[in-house]
Write an enzyme that holds these catalytic residues in place. Structure first.
Site, mmCIF file in Angstrom:
data_model
loop_
_atom_site.group_PDB
_atom_site.id
_atom_site.type_symbol
_atom_site.label_atom_id
_atom_site.label_comp_id
_atom_site.label_asym_id
_atom_site.label_seq_id
_atom_site.Cartn_x
_atom_site.Cartn_y
_atom_site.Cartn_z
ATOM 1 N N GLU A 102 57.612 18.952 -0.258
ATOM 2 C CA GLU A 102 57.214 19.049 -1.667
ATOM 3 C C GLU A 102 56.226 20.176 -1.931
ATOM 4 O O GLU A 102 55.028 19.950 -2.015
ATOM 5 C CB GLU A 102 56.705 17.720 -2.208
ATOM 6 C CG GLU A 102 55.592 17.042 -1.464
ATOM 7 C CD GLU A 102 55.176 15.747 -2.176
ATOM 8 O OE1 GLU A 102 55.027 15.750 -3.408
ATOM 9 O OE2 GLU A 102 55.011 14.732 -1.487
ATOM 10 N N ASP A 132 62.091 9.839 -2.306
ATOM 11 C CA ASP A 132 60.966 10.458 -3.027
ATOM 12 C C ASP A 132 61.453 11.827 -3.491
ATOM 13 O O ASP A 132 61.823 12.663 -2.652
ATOM 14 C CB ASP A 132 59.796 10.565 -2.026
ATOM 15 C CG ASP A 132 58.492 11.045 -2.633
ATOM 16 O OD1 ASP A 132 58.432 11.285 -3.860
ATOM 17 O OD2 ASP A 132 57.517 11.187 -1.856
ATOM 18 N N GLU A 165 60.683 18.472 -5.039
ATOM 19 C CA GLU A 165 60.638 17.643 -3.827
ATOM 20 C C GLU A 165 61.992 17.006 -3.520
ATOM 21 O O GLU A 165 62.698 16.571 -4.422
ATOM 22 C CB GLU A 165 59.602 16.517 -4.016
ATOM 23 C CG GLU A 165 59.503 15.564 -2.826
ATOM 24 C CD GLU A 165 58.400 14.532 -2.988
ATOM 25 O OE1 GLU A 165 58.033 14.216 -4.131
ATOM 26 O OE2 GLU A 165 57.910 14.033 -1.951
ATOM 27 N N HIS A 205 55.378 15.021 3.735
ATOM 28 C CA HIS A 205 54.986 13.903 4.605
ATOM 29 C C HIS A 205 56.196 13.209 5.187
ATOM 30 O O HIS A 205 57.307 13.358 4.679
ATOM 31 C CB HIS A 205 54.185 12.905 3.759
ATOM 32 C CG HIS A 205 54.882 12.569 2.468
ATOM 33 N ND1 HIS A 205 55.804 11.573 2.370
ATOM 34 C CD2 HIS A 205 54.837 13.154 1.239
ATOM 35 C CE1 HIS A 205 56.282 11.541 1.128
ATOM 36 N NE2 HIS A 205 55.723 12.498 0.417
ATOM 37 N N ASP A 219 57.847 13.005 -10.823
ATOM 38 C CA ASP A 219 57.941 12.635 -9.407
ATOM 39 C C ASP A 219 58.319 11.158 -9.338
ATOM 40 O O ASP A 219 57.592 10.292 -9.828
ATOM 41 C CB ASP A 219 56.596 12.905 -8.728
ATOM 42 C CG ASP A 219 56.692 12.856 -7.206
ATOM 43 O OD1 ASP A 219 57.656 12.271 -6.680
ATOM 44 O OD2 ASP A 219 55.772 13.391 -6.556
ATOM 45 N N HIS A 261 53.652 7.481 2.814
ATOM 46 C CA HIS A 261 53.089 8.639 3.518
ATOM 47 C C HIS A 261 52.809 8.290 4.975
ATOM 48 O O HIS A 261 51.959 7.460 5.271
ATOM 49 C CB HIS A 261 51.763 9.082 2.871
ATOM 50 C CG HIS A 261 51.927 9.566 1.478
ATOM 51 N ND1 HIS A 261 50.963 9.384 0.504
ATOM 52 C CD2 HIS A 261 52.925 10.248 0.871
ATOM 53 C CE1 HIS A 261 51.381 9.920 -0.633
ATOM 54 N NE2 HIS A 261 52.572 10.446 -0.436
HETATM 55 MN MN MN Z 1 56.934 12.498 -4.675
HETATM 56 MN MN MN Z 2 56.164 12.833 -1.673
#
Ligand code: MN
Ligand code: MN
Length: 313
Positions: free
Chosen positions: A207, A114, A299, A174, A103, A182
């Site tokens: 995600e 992200d 994600e 998010h 990630d 977030h």
């Molecule tokens: Mn992430």
């Molecule tokens: Mn994330």
């Protein structure tokens, strides 16, 4: 990184998340492009026999080489750990037969990309990896201005249960905002019936996590990832010195490993403990599936416009 679903962040969904996002999305597009490049680069170095700490250092170096900073320490979470694992400063882990979630977070002028994927070196979890990947793809198919959060969660849940696995219900996607990894809305991984609609200009990360376990994670101990939450006065001189260094992370999460390049580990450990007790830092401990089921994750970061743009494509 991922957000733990609780009542508070569900209630936040009413609030707008896009106030501080400039209507020119060029920094967000750039952050997404860098995140994609780093993700593709990571695939060339993540292989059996590689040392986990070398992988982490090279990924974080690549982010800087491309003109960005880490939005959070690269998460390299294995097997039943869903997220928030990052190597310790003297990590000796070698990649072998892990089911590894990678990630990556990139911050460019405050804008964040992200993105995450899973690799299976065991050879036993191809379907589990496919389940979370397909869940993102299927969610993308229904995304438009006006899609509800509950509808997104339902598509993710149906896809993952269709493979015979469970979505992790207490982890969520998010919103993203400048220097904030977030924000609202909380994007669920199951059908919460939440009627909050996606709005034009929102930037969100989807995600899904798929697991062979029951579908819940719990906090473990020994966090390696931290974030500044308060500038409260600090009595101890050394802890104050460490905190000055922490301020260079722009309020974004950072790793113990990064600080251990500047401070001796025993004193650093003590200082971090003091800063947590004093209320200056929040910890992000590794998140593990409660039944120790295997976990996969995928994600992407998206811009909700008249046409939905996958920023981390
Ligand atoms: Mn992430
Ligand atoms: Mn994330």
């Amino acid at each position: 990184m991922v957000i733990l679903l609780n009542k508070n962040n569900k209630d936040n969904n009413d609030k707008e998340n896009t106030k501080s996002i400039n209507k020119d999305y060029s920094d967000w597009i750039k952050a997404g492009e860098i995140a994609s490049k780093v993700r593709e680069f990571s695939k060339t170095i993540i292989k059996p026999g590689a040392r986990l700490i070398d992988v982490a250092d090279q990924i974080e170096l690549k982010i800087r080489e491309l003109g960005a900073i880490s939005a959070f320490p690269v998460n390299l979470s294995h097997d039943s750990f869903a997220a928030h694992c990052t190597p310790i400063s003297e990590d000796e882990t070698v990649l072998d037969k892990q089911l590894l979630k990678v990630d990556i977070g990139v911050c460019y002028n405050g804008a964040i990309g992200d993105t995450a994927y899973t690799v299976d070196f065991s050879g036993n979890h191809a379907k589990l990896v496919e389940a979370s990947k397909k869940a993102v793809e299927n969610a993308l198919k229904i995304l438009k201005i006006g899609t509800t959060l509950g509808e997104i969660g339902k598509v993710i849940e149906d896809t993952i249960t269709g493979y015979g696995f469970q979505p992790i219900r207490n982890l969520s996607g998010h919103g993203l905002d400048l220097f904030k990894i977030h924000t609202a809305p909380t994007v669920p991984n199951y059908d919460t019936k939440d009627n909050t609609m996606l709005e034009k200009g929102m930037i969100i990360a989807i995600e899904p996590f798929a697991t062979t376990g029951g579908g819940r994670i719990r906090d473990t101990t020994h966090a390696e990832i931290f974030m500044k939450i308060s500038d409260k006065p600090i009595r101890d001189v050394f802890a104050r010195t460490v905190f000055e260094e922490i301020k260079t992370f722009e309020g974004l999460p950072f790793s113990r490993r990064a600080l251990a390049k500047k401070f001796p580990l025993p004193r650093l450990n003590l200082a971090l403990r003091q800063l947590i007790l004093n209320g200056n830092l929040q910890e992000y401990p590794p998140l593990q599936e409660v039944n120790q089921g295997m976990v996969s994750q995928h994600e992407h970061t998206l811009l909700i416009e008249d046409e939905v743009i996958v920023l981390t494509k």
